[in-house]
Enzyme design. Structure first.
Site, mmCIF file in Angstrom:
data_model
loop_
_atom_site.group_PDB
_atom_site.id
_atom_site.type_symbol
_atom_site.label_atom_id
_atom_site.label_comp_id
_atom_site.label_asym_id
_atom_site.label_seq_id
_atom_site.Cartn_x
_atom_site.Cartn_y
_atom_site.Cartn_z
ATOM 1 N N ASP A 13 8.728 -14.004 -16.221
ATOM 2 C CA ASP A 13 7.737 -13.787 -16.854
ATOM 3 C C ASP A 13 7.102 -14.534 -18.135
ATOM 4 O OD1 ASP A 13 7.415 -11.372 -15.379
ATOM 5 O OD2 ASP A 13 9.430 -11.100 -16.010
ATOM 6 N N LYS A 16 3.723 -18.259 -17.071
ATOM 7 C CA LYS A 16 3.513 -19.522 -16.072
ATOM 8 C C LYS A 16 2.485 -19.616 -15.407
ATOM 9 C CE LYS A 16 7.021 -18.931 -12.985
ATOM 10 N NZ LYS A 16 7.522 -18.048 -14.549
ATOM 11 N N SER A 18 -1.070 -18.211 -16.937
ATOM 12 C CA SER A 18 -1.852 -18.582 -17.492
ATOM 13 C C SER A 18 -1.953 -20.531 -17.460
ATOM 14 C CB SER A 18 -2.009 -17.647 -18.915
ATOM 15 O OG SER A 18 -1.123 -17.972 -19.212
ATOM 16 N N HIS A 43 2.080 -13.272 -10.370
ATOM 17 C CA HIS A 43 1.202 -14.056 -11.342
ATOM 18 C C HIS A 43 0.285 -13.954 -12.085
ATOM 19 C CE1 HIS A 43 3.669 -18.363 -11.003
ATOM 20 N NE2 HIS A 43 4.277 -17.379 -11.441
ATOM 21 N N SER A 44 0.517 -13.685 -13.404
ATOM 22 C CA SER A 44 -1.058 -13.047 -13.963
ATOM 23 C C SER A 44 -1.553 -14.202 -15.027
ATOM 24 C CB SER A 44 -0.922 -11.761 -15.129
ATOM 25 O OG SER A 44 -0.493 -10.754 -14.222
ATOM 26 N N THR A 254 6.491 -4.732 -10.679
ATOM 27 C CA THR A 254 7.512 -3.554 -10.562
ATOM 28 C C THR A 254 6.901 -2.602 -11.029
ATOM 29 O OG1 THR A 254 9.167 -4.379 -12.310
ATOM 30 C CG2 THR A 254 9.500 -5.018 -9.963
ATOM 31 N N ARG A 257 9.364 -1.597 -17.648
ATOM 32 C CA ARG A 257 9.438 -2.348 -19.113
ATOM 33 C C ARG A 257 10.063 -3.543 -18.881
ATOM 34 N NH1 ARG A 257 9.815 0.280 -24.817
ATOM 35 N NH2 ARG A 257 10.308 -1.571 -26.096
ATOM 36 N N MET A 284 2.950 -18.437 -25.685
ATOM 37 C CA MET A 284 2.839 -16.585 -26.852
ATOM 38 C C MET A 284 3.752 -17.095 -27.919
ATOM 39 S SD MET A 284 4.200 -13.551 -24.349
ATOM 40 C CE MET A 284 3.672 -13.988 -22.342
#
Length: 339
Positions: A13, A16, A18, A43-44, A254, A257, A284
């Site tokens: 998370d 990677k 973007s 991956h988003s 998943t 949180r 970020m």
């Protein structure tokens, strides 16, 4: 650089997706290949304000000139694969993707075993995607391979041969890793890890190239590391502190949180060394310093953000080549030409 590998330096998370999307569009590699475990990692990427999430296909799918490959080391879930082909139809993925015929297959029984195990579910925090049981069957030489699945026949190829041929021809190859160093079966926080190694050397093996064919290794860290599931997290902050700082996140696969912590410089140094990092990428940064949001020129970063980057370079011992300052593809500072 004819070939380069992008891997996560923390517990996954790291952003990677973007970063890989940016590299795919900026560098225009002829081949984008995915290594890693399988469909347990998502991956988003945001494109024109729309979020795309992939678990099986390479995250660089938006580079429509590239051949997309899934290496032999990756587990394939046919259901997820065909869902993503449909989901990404606008990018003409189906005509550009190849799966190594030696990939092992995740079957429904693997997911059932994964979800039925109280040990994996309650203690380890499995994603329930079936990867662990499928890899166990692979080790026992019981797993089916992609070549055994009729529906996959149109997409089968020898990924290792394709990549090595491309490198012989001087083409650019971008190789994606999944998850992160802290989840490596060998070097992570065992037993709270994934079902195989996740370091750059393992990712190279997944797609079939030797170590001398890798030119660069980019290890990705985010300003506030996160972790999904159980396991040690030495710099973890309280959920209340994370909320106060606006650091509430949920896992792509998943929906759970994510736990959030402070940047761990010693862990980052160890991760960079074992991955053989030639360059770091920090994502970020805008979460660390809100004034950094959307900045694309390093010299225009706020002082706090710049000092953080300089401290990372000094304490980890590797230059920071790419910095993400927001979720969109254009929210990036690319310093590679200055290193």
């Amino acid at each position: 650089m004819p070939s380069y590998i992008v891997v996560g330096g923390q517990w996954g998370d790291e952003g990677k997706g973007s970063l890989i999307a940016y590299l795919a569009l900026k560098d225009e590699p002829q081949i984008i290949a995915r290594g890693g475990v399988g469909t347990n990692a998502g991956h988003s990427v945001f494109i024109n304000g729309r979020k795309y999430a992939v678990r099986q296909l390479p995250t660089g799918f938006m580079q429509t000139k590239a051949r997309l490959l899934v290496g032999a080391g990756v587990l394939v879930d046919p259901g997820v694969f065909f869902h993503e082909l449909e989901h990404l139809k606008e990018f003409n993925v189906a005509e550009r993707v190849g799966i190594d015929y030696r990939c092992a297959i995740i079957e429904p029984r693997h997911k059932e075993r994964d979800r039925a195990s109280s040990y994996l579910h309650d203690k380890i925090g499995t994603t329930g995607s079936g990867c662990g049981p499928a890899n166990a069957d692979r080790v026992m030489r019981m797993a089916k391979q992609a070549k055994d699945i009729k529906e996959l026949e149109p997409y089968l190829t020898d990924v290792a041969q394709e990549i090595n041929d491309a490198l012989d021809e001087g083409k650019l190859v971008l190789i994606e890793g999944t998850q992160g160093f802290g989840l490596s079966l060998y070097y992570g926080t065992y037993p709270y890890v994934t079902s195989k190694d996740t370091t750059a050397s393992a990712i190279a093996s997944d797609v079939g190239i030797g170590p001398t064919r890798v030119d660069d290794v980019i290890v990705v860290f985010k300003s506030f590391p996160t972790r999904v599931g159980e396991g040690p997290f030495p710099t973890e902050m309280s959920a209340e502190e994370a909320e106060r700082l606006g650091l509430v996140e949920y896992g792509t696969v998943t929906g759970r949180r994510r736990r959030v912590g402070w940047f761990d410089f010693e862990f980052a140094r160890y991760s960079a060394r074992l991955n053989g990092a030639t360059m770091l990428a920090i994502t970020m940064l805008d979460k660390y310093d809100k004034g950094a949001f959307g900045v694309t020129d390093y010299d225009k970063l706020p002082r706090k953000a710049k000092e953080f980057i300089e401290e990372i370079e000094e304490r980890v011992g590797i230059p920071v080549g790419i910095i993400k300052t927001g979720p969109e593809l254009e929210h990036v500072i690319d310093r590679r030409d200055t290193l």
